[in-house]
Design a protein around this motif. Structure first.
Motif, PDB file in Angstrom:
ATOM      1  N   UNK A  38       0.855  -1.178   0.000  1.00  0.00           N
ATOM      2  CA  UNK A  38       0.000   0.000   0.000  1.00  0.00           C
ATOM      3  C   UNK A  38       0.895   1.232   0.000  1.00  0.00           C
ATOM      4  N   UNK A  39       0.667   2.116  -0.947  1.00  0.00           N
ATOM      5  CA  UNK A  39       1.393   3.384  -0.996  1.00  0.00           C
ATOM      6  C   UNK A  39       0.398   4.483  -0.665  1.00  0.00           C
ATOM      7  N   UNK A  40       0.724   5.251   0.349  1.00  0.00           N
ATOM      8  CA  UNK A  40      -0.148   6.351   0.766  1.00  0.00           C
ATOM      9  C   UNK A  40       0.554   7.659   0.442  1.00  0.00           C
ATOM     10  N   UNK A  41      -0.124   8.463  -0.377  1.00  0.00           N
ATOM     11  CA  UNK A  41       0.408   9.788  -0.705  1.00  0.00           C
ATOM     12  C   UNK A  41      -0.254  10.789   0.230  1.00  0.00           C
ATOM     13  N   UNK A  62      -5.118  12.350   8.578  1.00  0.00           N
ATOM     14  CA  UNK A  62      -4.220  11.471   9.324  1.00  0.00           C
ATOM     15  C   UNK A  62      -5.012  10.457  10.147  1.00  0.00           C
ATOM     16  N   UNK A  63      -6.111  10.904  10.759  1.00  0.00           N
ATOM     17  CA  UNK A  63      -6.950   9.997  11.555  1.00  0.00           C
ATOM     18  C   UNK A  63      -7.616   8.957  10.658  1.00  0.00           C
ATOM     19  N   UNK A  64      -8.058   9.386   9.457  1.00  0.00           N
ATOM     20  CA  UNK A  64      -8.653   8.442   8.512  1.00  0.00           C
ATOM     21  C   UNK A  64      -7.626   7.386   8.092  1.00  0.00           C
ATOM     22  N   UNK A  65      -6.416   7.833   7.788  1.00  0.00           N
ATOM     23  CA  UNK A  65      -5.352   6.917   7.368  1.00  0.00           C
ATOM     24  C   UNK A  65      -5.036   5.931   8.495  1.00  0.00           C
ATOM     25  N   UNK A 109      -5.472   1.937   8.196  1.00  0.00           N
ATOM     26  CA  UNK A 109      -4.333   1.035   8.376  1.00  0.00           C
ATOM     27  C   UNK A 109      -4.571   0.040   9.506  1.00  0.00           C
ATOM     28  N   UNK A 110      -5.195   0.501  10.575  1.00  0.00           N
ATOM     29  CA  UNK A 110      -5.481  -0.399  11.692  1.00  0.00           C
ATOM     30  C   UNK A 110      -6.437  -1.507  11.256  1.00  0.00           C
ATOM     31  N   UNK A 111      -7.510  -1.131  10.570  1.00  0.00           N
ATOM     32  CA  UNK A 111      -8.477  -2.128  10.111  1.00  0.00           C
ATOM     33  C   UNK A 111      -7.885  -3.068   9.087  1.00  0.00           C
ATOM     34  N   UNK A 112      -7.154  -2.528   8.137  1.00  0.00           N
ATOM     35  CA  UNK A 112      -6.548  -3.349   7.094  1.00  0.00           C
ATOM     36  C   UNK A 112      -5.504  -4.285   7.675  1.00  0.00           C
ATOM     37  N   UNK A 113      -4.617  -3.746   8.495  1.00  0.00           N
ATOM     38  CA  UNK A 113      -3.570  -4.570   9.100  1.00  0.00           C
ATOM     39  C   UNK A 113      -4.135  -5.704   9.937  1.00  0.00           C
ATOM     40  N   UNK A 114      -5.164  -5.411  10.711  1.00  0.00           N
ATOM     41  CA  UNK A 114      -5.803  -6.429  11.543  1.00  0.00           C
ATOM     42  C   UNK A 114      -6.456  -7.509  10.686  1.00  0.00           C
ATOM     43  N   UNK A 123      -8.316   4.800  -2.603  1.00  0.00           N
ATOM     44  CA  UNK A 123      -8.956   5.893  -3.332  1.00  0.00           C
ATOM     45  C   UNK A 123      -9.153   5.510  -4.792  1.00  0.00           C
ATOM     46  N   UNK A 124      -9.950   6.275  -5.491  1.00  0.00           N
ATOM     47  CA  UNK A 124     -10.198   5.951  -6.897  1.00  0.00           C
ATOM     48  C   UNK A 124     -10.551   7.189  -7.708  1.00  0.00           C
ATOM     49  N   UNK A 125      -9.602   8.122  -7.846  1.00  0.00           N
ATOM     50  CA  UNK A 125      -9.897   9.290  -8.670  1.00  0.00           C
ATOM     51  C   UNK A 125     -10.137   8.905 -10.117  1.00  0.00           C
ATOM     52  N   UNK A 126     -10.964   9.699 -10.802  1.00  0.00           N
ATOM     53  CA  UNK A 126     -11.326   9.373 -12.182  1.00  0.00           C
ATOM     54  C   UNK A 126     -10.126   9.377 -13.114  1.00  0.00           C
ATOM     55  N   UNK A 127      -9.145  10.229 -12.855  1.00  0.00           N
ATOM     56  CA  UNK A 127      -7.970  10.296 -13.727  1.00  0.00           C
ATOM     57  C   UNK A 127      -6.839   9.396 -13.222  1.00  0.00           C
ATOM     58  N   UNK A 128      -7.193   8.350 -12.504  1.00  0.00           N
ATOM     59  CA  UNK A 128      -6.217   7.452 -11.880  1.00  0.00           C
ATOM     60  C   UNK A 128      -5.434   6.665 -12.927  1.00  0.00           C
TER      61      UNK A 128
END
Length: 160
Positions: free
Chosen positions: A58-61, A70-73, A77-82, A122-127
């Motif tokens: 996972x790459x977080x920009x 920061x709280x969202x990230x 990460x806590x949910x994903x890692x668990x 995330x999923x921006x339209x110009x991804x």
């Protein structure tokens, strides 16, 4: 490496996958050849061959992220890692500050074989990440639905 040990590729596979059936002398010859060549089994190749996932990248920009982001990230990460740890999958995270650093991080994942699959947050339209990851030969899944997306990918590729 198999040629150096004077054995078949399947014999090398037997040794490095912990399967029995080869003599002690042949096993020692294979291990010696691997050591001489500095060869190590590729976790990525093993995962692809077995269609299982052992590590998710996972790459977080961050950019100009504020306390809310920061709280969202952190929560993500806590949910994903668990969730991933529960099924024996490692999470490899790289935090970057720009789009060019993000591209470099994906290239490093491909070059260093650290991950079996990349999770796109995330999923921006110009991804352009799906195109880049495909060019780099990396499998990927979107995290639009949260940690469950990675778990579904993991289960789907394990045949569960």
């Amino acid at each position: 490496m198999a040629a150096r040990a004077r054995v078949s590729k399947s014999a090398v596979s037997f040794v490095f996958n912990g399967r029995r059936g080869l003599s002690a002398a042949t096993t020692a010859r294979i291990i010696r050849a691997a050591d001489e060549l500095g060869w190590r089994p590729s976790a990525r190749a093993r995962a692809l061959a077995g269609n299982s996932v052992r590590s998710v990248g996972l790459v977080i920009r961050r950019g100009d992220a504020g306390p809310t982001r920061d709280a969202e990230i952190a929560g993500f990460l806590e949910g994903l890692g668990t969730a991933l740890a529960a099924v024996g999958v490692a999470l490899v995270v790289r935090v970057v500050s720009s789009r060019s650093h993000e591209r470099e991080a994906y290239a490093a994942f491909a070059r260093e074989s650290h991950v079996d699959v990349v999770l796109i947050e995330g999923s921006p339209e110009d991804d352009d990440r799906p195109v880049l990851l495909t060019q780099l030969g990396l499998r990927f899944v979107r995290a639009d639905q949260g940690p469950e997306a990675a778990l579904l990918f993991h289960c789907r590729h394990k045949g569960e």
